[in-house]
Design an enzyme around this catalytic site. Structure first.
Site, PDB file in Angstrom:
ATOM      1  CB  SER A 208      -0.968   0.010   1.224  1.00  0.00           C
ATOM      2  OG  SER A 208      -0.128   0.111   2.440  1.00  0.00           O
ATOM      3  CG  HIS A 236      -4.144  -1.855  -0.492  1.00  0.00           C
ATOM      4  ND1 HIS A 236      -4.594  -0.867  -0.489  1.00  0.00           N
ATOM      5  CD2 HIS A 236      -3.584  -2.090   0.467  1.00  0.00           C
ATOM      6  CE1 HIS A 236      -4.715  -0.249   0.988  1.00  0.00           C
ATOM      7  NE2 HIS A 236      -3.997  -1.073   1.423  1.00  0.00           N
ATOM      8  CE  LYS A 267      -7.275  -1.486   3.161  1.00  0.00           C
ATOM      9  NZ  LYS A 267      -7.449  -0.780   4.189  1.00  0.00           N
TER      10      LYS A 267
END
Ligand code: PLP
Length: 421
Positions: A208, A236, A267
């Site tokens: 990240s 991610h 996310k």
């Protein structure tokens, strides 16, 4: 007199009484905390929190900062946090299944929606089974201790997320830390680890801070050569990397070689909260028996389950959202590079604008906000010394105009502060 002294002692007043002693302990604690806080301020690493008074999205209202702020620092990669269908599904789940379970899963905290979501996650990742947690931090905290014993070994990339590092700390396996994405170093450590019963290579799928992607093909080849298992953290990557958004393993063609995937619902998958592990059924069965953050923490609230479930439905219906994010990322990266900036990583919506100097990163991020663009500067100790940057994150719901406005503001601010000629 005697009675008075006993009375004071019982009431806890008077010098030398338990309450006075505890009062001075609190005063001592306060002094220590104040001095620690002062050190953080002095080191320039104080993290202040801006207050958002609107929904999460590409355009925000900030308290004291007005409306129409362009947001480039959320992990809302697919823009699903405020997607109308995601919100509706959440409200429906709330109304049908209530606010929460007031229980852990194995007592009376499992509803049909939890089982449905676990089944959907496993299907999405093409794995045998899945288990939900309150967060991916918990999933990472719960897996290593449950899976690995002192007879086993875990080999971890040095830049893995803090939750992987903490999870590994909790387990009693032999620990090896290999240099970031360095396959020679990993091979040397795997050779060393041959003496152990089981070897698990643990890596972020996408990192990240740099937006770089783990060399999973090479990692899987080494794992095969040395009889190791591969674990990836896909926080991610899930929902948008790979042709169908399945993640780094799909992007690099190794879905059948990665044994365990941990990821987040907080996310790209609606952004509410929650995490999970997906992989072989016996592993998931064992986690339900042994994994402490699962056993000793409340079930995911129905509203949160509703969001994630709908987000997965949308992604399984079509890969159009993930594709649109990839095009926006490409636009930002190429325009910024043409303007003279160095963007770390490759093809990932995390686009770190490398500046080097910590002060420059802070001042430029502040000036970007003055121009209505919300981005965050990162410096030591979050990233190595001399590698300060502003991290920009692209979302599928940014328009081309949003991206161009951001690039224009960067160009002006970069020239003003000497980051560009
Ligand atoms: N792993 C990685 C790589 C992350 O970036 C994060 C969140 O920042 C986590 C794990 C924790 O995820 P969650 O927010 O679901 O606890």
């Amino acid at each position: 007199m005697w009675r008075g002294a006993v009375g004071r002692l019982l009431r806890g007043s008077g010098a030398g009484s338990p309450r006075a002693a505890s009062g001075s302990a609190v005063a001592q604690l306060r002094r220590r905390l104040e001095s620690e806080l002062e050190d953080i301020r002095g080191a320039g690493t104080w993290k202040s929190e801006r207050i958002i008074s609107s929904r999460q999205g590409p355009h925000l209202r900030l308290e004291g900062g007005g409306a129409g702020i362009l947001n480039f620092c959320a992990n809302n990669y697919l823009g699903l946090s405020s997607h109308p269908e995601v919100i509706r599904a959440s409200v429906e789940a709330l109304e049908k299944f209530g606010a929460g379970l007031s229980s852990v899963r194995f007592i009376c905290g499992t509803q049909s929606i939890h089982k449905d979501l676990e089944e959907k996650i496993a299907r999405f990742h093409q794995r045998e089974d899945a288990i939900l947690y309150a967060s991916c931090f918990d999933a990472n905290a719960g897996i290593f201790e449950a899976l690995l014993t002192p007879e086993d070994a875990v080999l971890s990339d040095e830049l893995n997320h803090a939750s992987i590092i903490d999870g590994i700390r909790l387990c009693k396996a032999n620990k090896y830390r290999y240099k970031h994405m360095d396959m020679q170093d990993l091979e040397a450590k795997l050779q060393d680890a041959q003496k152990h019963r089981l070897r698990l290579v643990a890596t972020d799928g996408a990192f990240s801070m740099d937006g770089d992607i783990a060399p999973l093909r090479e990692i899987c080849q080494l794992a095969q050569k040395y009889g190791a298992l591969v674990f990836i953290d896909e926080c991610h990557a899930t929902g948008f990397l790979g042709p169908n958004g399945r993640g780094t393993d799909e992007l690099l063609g190794v879905m059948d070689k990665v044994t365990i995937v941990n990821s987040t619902l907080g996310k790209a998958l609606g952004g509410a909260a929650g995490g999970y592990t997906t992989g072989p059924k016996p592993l998931i069965d064992l986690l339900r028996q042994r994994s402490r953050p699962y056993l000793f923490s409340n079930s995911l609230p129905p509203a949160v389950v509703g969001c994630a479930s709908k987000a997965l439905d949308l992604l399984m219906e079509s890969n159009a959202i993930a594709q649109s994010m990839a095009a926006k990322t490409q636009r930002f990266r190429s325009k910024m590079t043409a303007a003279g900036f160095t963007i770390s990583g490759k093809d990932h919506p995390i686009c770190p604008v490398m500046l080097g100097d910590a002060r420059l990163a802070a001042v430029m991020a502040e000036d970007m906000l003055n121009r209505g663009i919300y981005v965050i500067g990162f410096s030591y100790p979050v990233v190595p010394k001399g590698k300060a940057r502003i991290r920009v994150q692209i979302s599928a719901v940014h328009s081309d105009e949003d991206i161009d406005r951001c690039v224009d503001a960067f160009t002006q601010v970069g020239r003003k502060h000497g980051a560009l000629p």
